[in-house]
Design a protein around this motif. Structure first.
Motif, PDB file in Angstrom:
ATOM      1  N   SER A 162      65.498  -4.307  12.892  1.00  0.00           N
ATOM      2  CA  SER A 162      65.481  -3.745  14.245  1.00  0.00           C
ATOM      3  C   SER A 162      64.870  -2.353  14.204  1.00  0.00           C
ATOM      4  CB  SER A 162      66.898  -3.642  14.809  1.00  0.00           C
ATOM      5  OG  SER A 162      67.429  -4.925  15.012  1.00  0.00           O
ATOM      6  N   ILE A 163      64.028  -2.092  15.176  1.00  0.00           N
ATOM      7  CA  ILE A 163      63.490  -0.750  15.360  1.00  0.00           C
ATOM      8  C   ILE A 163      64.192  -0.215  16.606  1.00  0.00           C
ATOM      9  CG2 ILE A 163      61.437   0.646  15.745  1.00  0.00           C
ATOM     10  CD1 ILE A 163      59.791  -1.744  14.644  1.00  0.00           C
ATOM     11  N   MET A 187      60.685 -10.114  10.192  1.00  0.00           N
ATOM     12  CA  MET A 187      60.246  -9.777  11.546  1.00  0.00           C
ATOM     13  C   MET A 187      60.834  -8.422  11.928  1.00  0.00           C
ATOM     14  SD  MET A 187      60.767 -11.672  15.215  1.00  0.00           S
ATOM     15  CE  MET A 187      59.644 -12.982  14.786  1.00  0.00           C
ATOM     16  N   TRP A 188      59.968  -7.527  12.400  1.00  0.00           N
ATOM     17  CA  TRP A 188      60.388  -6.240  12.929  1.00  0.00           C
ATOM     18  C   TRP A 188      60.397  -6.343  14.447  1.00  0.00           C
ATOM     19  CZ3 TRP A 188      57.737  -6.820   8.449  1.00  0.00           C
ATOM     20  CH2 TRP A 188      58.150  -6.089   7.343  1.00  0.00           C
ATOM     21  N   VAL A 189      61.514  -6.006  15.075  1.00  0.00           N
ATOM     22  CA  VAL A 189      61.671  -6.113  16.524  1.00  0.00           C
ATOM     23  C   VAL A 189      61.859  -4.716  17.093  1.00  0.00           C
ATOM     24  CG1 VAL A 189      63.053  -7.088  18.394  1.00  0.00           C
ATOM     25  CG2 VAL A 189      62.718  -8.404  16.291  1.00  0.00           C
ATOM     26  N   VAL A 236      54.620  -0.565  11.733  1.00  0.00           N
ATOM     27  CA  VAL A 236      55.207  -0.800  10.419  1.00  0.00           C
ATOM     28  C   VAL A 236      54.021  -0.704   9.465  1.00  0.00           C
ATOM     29  CG1 VAL A 236      56.436  -2.423   8.939  1.00  0.00           C
ATOM     30  CG2 VAL A 236      56.992  -2.303  11.382  1.00  0.00           C
ATOM     31  N   THR A 237      53.882   0.451   8.830  1.00  0.00           N
ATOM     32  CA  THR A 237      52.703   0.749   8.035  1.00  0.00           C
ATOM     33  C   THR A 237      53.107   1.058   6.591  1.00  0.00           C
ATOM     34  OG1 THR A 237      51.658   1.682  10.004  1.00  0.00           O
ATOM     35  CG2 THR A 237      50.661   2.224   7.880  1.00  0.00           C
ATOM     36  N   SER A 286      57.349  -7.487  18.860  1.00  0.00           N
ATOM     37  CA  SER A 286      57.739  -7.727  17.474  1.00  0.00           C
ATOM     38  C   SER A 286      56.498  -8.002  16.633  1.00  0.00           C
ATOM     39  CB  SER A 286      58.711  -8.899  17.380  1.00  0.00           C
ATOM     40  OG  SER A 286      58.080 -10.095  17.781  1.00  0.00           O
ATOM     41  N   TRP A 287      56.690  -7.953  15.327  1.00  0.00           N
ATOM     42  CA  TRP A 287      55.624  -8.245  14.363  1.00  0.00           C
ATOM     43  C   TRP A 287      56.285  -8.839  13.135  1.00  0.00           C
ATOM     44  CZ3 TRP A 287      54.474  -5.910   9.478  1.00  0.00           C
ATOM     45  CH2 TRP A 287      53.238  -6.295   8.935  1.00  0.00           C
TER      46      TRP A 287
END
Length: 111
Positions: free
Chosen positions: A35-36, A55-57, A66-67, A83-84
């Motif tokens: 989670s972001i 998965m980043w949400v 998200v680097t 998300s990504w």
């Protein structure tokens, strides 16, 4: 009744067994969510296995990225509510940040 198999038949059956085993390993892959939120990644450190999906949400009201610090991956812009995801393919530890907010830091550990 006796069943005789040629060497070619045995080899073909063995290859089929290997293909089924390799193909079924994907069934063991897991999905993980980061989670972001509140200008941070949660969990900040995530342990996964190779082949797992992460998965980043983005639950914040502003965009994030998200680097990877080593540039091995980059989500580019993840809008608010977006998300990504990516599949973990390389073993090792990778630190990552939000390119817009470099104080936001995370670590992905792939076993």
């Amino acid at each position: 009744m006796t069943l005789l198999l040629s060497r070619r038949s045995v080899a073909a059956l063995a290859l089929c067994g290997i293909a089924v085993f390799v193909g079924s390993s994907a069934a063991f892959a897991q999905s993980h969510t980061v989670s972001i939120e509140g200008m941070s990644f949660s969990p900040a450190t995530l342990h996964v296995k190779r082949g797992d999906m992460v998965m980043w949400v983005n639950k914040d009201l502003v965009p994030h990225t998200v680097t990877a610090s080593d540039k091995s991956f980059d989500s580019r812009n993840i809008p608010a509510g977006g998300s990504w995801s990516r599949t973990a393919t390389r073993k090792g530890t990778t630190a990552y940040v939000c390119a817009y907010h470099p104080t936001m830091k995370g670590t992905l550990i792939v076993d």
